[in-house]
Design a protein around this motif. Structure first.
Motif, PDB file in Angstrom:
ATOM      1  N   GLY A  64       0.812  -1.211   0.000  1.00 55.52           N
ATOM      2  CA  GLY A  64       0.000   0.000   0.000  1.00 55.52           C
ATOM      3  C   GLY A  64       0.848   1.264   0.000  1.00 55.52           C
ATOM      4  O   GLY A  64       0.507   2.257  -0.649  1.00 55.52           O
ATOM      5  N   GLY A  65       1.958   1.227   0.729  1.00 55.25           N
ATOM      6  CA  GLY A  65       2.871   2.359   0.702  1.00 55.25           C
ATOM      7  C   GLY A  65       3.465   2.587  -0.669  1.00 55.25           C
ATOM      8  O   GLY A  65       3.632   3.731  -1.121  1.00 55.25           O
ATOM      9  N   MET A  66       3.792   1.501  -1.369  1.00 50.85           N
ATOM     10  CA  MET A  66       4.309   1.626  -2.727  1.00 50.85           C
ATOM     11  C   MET A  66       3.263   2.222  -3.662  1.00 50.85           C
ATOM     12  O   MET A  66       3.579   3.027  -4.549  1.00 50.85           O
ATOM     13  N   LEU A  67       2.005   1.827  -3.476  1.00 49.26           N
ATOM     14  CA  LEU A  67       0.933   2.388  -4.292  1.00 49.26           C
ATOM     15  C   LEU A  67       0.793   3.880  -4.038  1.00 49.26           C
ATOM     16  O   LEU A  67       0.634   4.677  -4.982  1.00 49.26           O
ATOM     17  N   LEU A  68       0.848   4.282  -2.766  1.00 44.78           N
ATOM     18  CA  LEU A  68       0.757   5.707  -2.432  1.00 44.78           C
ATOM     19  C   LEU A  68       1.926   6.474  -3.029  1.00 44.78           C
ATOM     20  O   LEU A  68       1.753   7.587  -3.550  1.00 44.78           O
ATOM     21  N   TRP A  69       3.117   5.894  -2.970  1.00 44.31           N
ATOM     22  CA  TRP A  69       4.299   6.520  -3.576  1.00 44.31           C
ATOM     23  C   TRP A  69       4.107   6.664  -5.085  1.00 44.31           C
ATOM     24  O   TRP A  69       4.422   7.704  -5.670  1.00 44.31           O
ATOM     25  N   SER A  70       3.580   5.619  -5.712  1.00 45.43           N
ATOM     26  CA  SER A  70       3.358   5.670  -7.152  1.00 45.43           C
ATOM     27  C   SER A  70       2.365   6.761  -7.521  1.00 45.43           C
ATOM     28  O   SER A  70       2.562   7.496  -8.497  1.00 45.43           O
ATOM     29  N   ILE A  71       1.294   6.887  -6.735  1.00 46.86           N
ATOM     30  CA  ILE A  71       0.299   7.925  -7.020  1.00 46.86           C
ATOM     31  C   ILE A  71       0.919   9.314  -6.920  1.00 46.86           C
ATOM     32  O   ILE A  71       0.689  10.191  -7.762  1.00 46.86           O
ATOM     33  N   GLY A  72       1.721   9.538  -5.875  1.00 47.38           N
ATOM     34  CA  GLY A  72       2.380  10.836  -5.725  1.00 47.38           C
ATOM     35  C   GLY A  72       3.346  11.133  -6.852  1.00 47.38           C
ATOM     36  O   GLY A  72       3.415  12.270  -7.358  1.00 47.38           O
ATOM     37  N   ALA A  73       4.109  10.123  -7.283  1.00 54.15           N
ATOM     38  CA  ALA A  73       5.048  10.331  -8.382  1.00 54.15           C
ATOM     39  C   ALA A  73       4.317  10.595  -9.694  1.00 54.15           C
ATOM     40  O   ALA A  73       4.732  11.438 -10.496  1.00 54.15           O
TER      41      ALA A  73
END
Length: 423
Positions: free
Chosen positions: A133-142
């Motif tokens: 989930g953290g990786m998904l949030l990072w991807s959304i921000g990027a």
């Protein structure tokens, strides 16, 4: 091709045509005036500035990490926030002064700091251990950074984070096909299409590979053959790329050509992998489990259909042979179980013919990457037949000799059929 290399080749051609009297000097000047100005390249000063910026950023991160436990939580969060603000501010200043490369670098650094902030804030406040989930949030921000700034580097960061996200989800839930990644990938593909950027197209094409590989390895747990699933993915990527490139839009042609290149190389790699894993197929795969799921077979068939549709639109004989190459690689999958009692000569022949079709397809369409992929596939298949399979080496040498004779006879007949100018 890169704009600078294209301009150099065009300038040489114009000078030659003008000297030979093919075009008038006025026409040559009109062509030059019609071309848009070249974007500034990366010179030595920019390279040194990039290295210096990276060193300063690394020094800052090392200093903060060394004193991390001594810094108050609120101050830690402020440092992370300040890092993103400074990176964004510098990027805006570089963009305003026309330094697009440095602006892109700042946006990328800001996206990376955002990901570090997610991890460190989660660690500080003991949030849930949902790393995916953290990786998904990072991807959304990027991705948001990429959309707002047009940064190719931020898009790369977002795709890398998305690939980690889908691989973690596949590992956590091996019984479920992780389809949400496809939605993220389609958004990235739409961004690459809107930007009309070859760099973005390469990023999007390469991001599809981890999902297929992780999915194929996941299905191997159920007794299925990963190489066959990879073949279906390569077929879909190759066929879809050809179909997109057949569209009249220059944006679609750029994106589709890059996708088809990755598909061609993936098809060649899969052909070699199928031969090299033949022992696993015969020894370990049970007859009660299908070699590939139905949805994967449909993806492979869709790749063939899309390639044929592209050939129908463009009227290129090379794309018909590309569709044949895709189909032959897919046909090799059901041939292997039939030949489980011995060596699958028909499957070997299908893969060799597929790679030969890939080479000829690239020659007819004048697509160099497709030619290179075909030759690499031929080398990989021959190496697999010769060394990676247990059995009679004499029989394999006889098979290769017969295949070579057939290829020479076919080349002789083809040379006589083709007009002299096209040889």
């Amino acid at each position: 091709m890169f704009d600078k290399a294209y301009r150099q080749r065009l300038e040489a051609d114009l000078a030659q045509w003008e000297a030979e009297g093919v075009i008038a000097p006025a026409a040559s000047a009109s062509i030059r005036n019609a071309l848009p100005p070249l974007s500034p390249g990366i010179n030595i000063a920019v390279i040194v500035a990039i290295v210096g910026g990276l060193l300063i950023a690394a020094a800052f991160l090392a200093f903060v990490a060394a004193h991390w436990t001594e810094i108050a939580r609120l101050l830690r969060f402020a440092i992370l926030l300040a890092g993103m603000i400074v990176a964004g501010g510098l990027g805006a200043w570089f963009a305003a002064t026309g330094r697009s490369v440095l602006a892109d670098l700042c946006a990328s650094i800001g996206a990376i700091v955002f990901g570090a902030g997610i991890a460190l804030v989660g660690q500080m406040y003991h949030l849930g251990d949902d790393f995916a989930g953290g990786m998904l949030l990072w991807s959304i921000g990027a991705f948001a950074t990429a959309l707002l700034t047009g940064s190719r580097g931020a898009l790369a960061v977002g795709l890398v984070a998305a690939c980690f996200w889908t691989c973690m989800r596949v590992y956590d839930a091996p019984d479920v096909l992780h389809l949400p990644f496809l939605a993220v990938w389609l958004i990235a593909a739409a961004v690459a299409f809107a930007w009309n950027s070859r760099v973005a197209a390469h990023l999007v094409a390469s991001a599809m590979l981890p999902w297929w590989i992780a999915t194929s390895i996941r299905f191997d747990l159920d007794g299925m053959q990963p190489s066959f699933l990879l073949a279906d993915g390569a077929a879909l990527l190759f066929g879809a790329g050809l179909a997109i490139a057949a569209a009249p839009s220059p944006r679609a042609q750029r994106l589709g050509s890059v996708l088809s290149i990755y598909g061609a190389f993936s098809l060649a790699a899969v052909a070699s992998l199928e031969v090299m894993t033949i022992d696993d197929i015969i020894r370990f795969r049970t007859d009660t489990v299908p070699a590939q799921p139905h949805w994967a077979i449909l993806c492979g068939v869709a790749g063939v259909v899309l390639a044929l549709a592209s050939a129908g639109v463009t009227r290129r004989a090379g794309e018909i042979l590309a569709a044949c190459a895709i189909g032959l690689v897919l046909v090799a999958a059901p041939i292997w179980p039939v030949s489980a009692a011995g060596e699958p000569w028909f499957a070997y022949a299908a893969l060799l013919c597929a790679m030969l079709c890939l080479v000829v397809s690239g020659v007819l369409d004048d697509v160099s990457p497709r030619i290179v992929a075909g030759w690499l596939g031929i080398a990989g298949v021959i190496a697999g037949i010769t060394w990676a399979v247990k059995g009679s080496l004499l029989r394999r040498s006889a098979f290769l000799a017969v295949a070579g004779v057939i290829a020479v006879v076919f080349a002789t007949a083809l040379n006589r059929m083709l007009p002299r100018a096209g040889r």
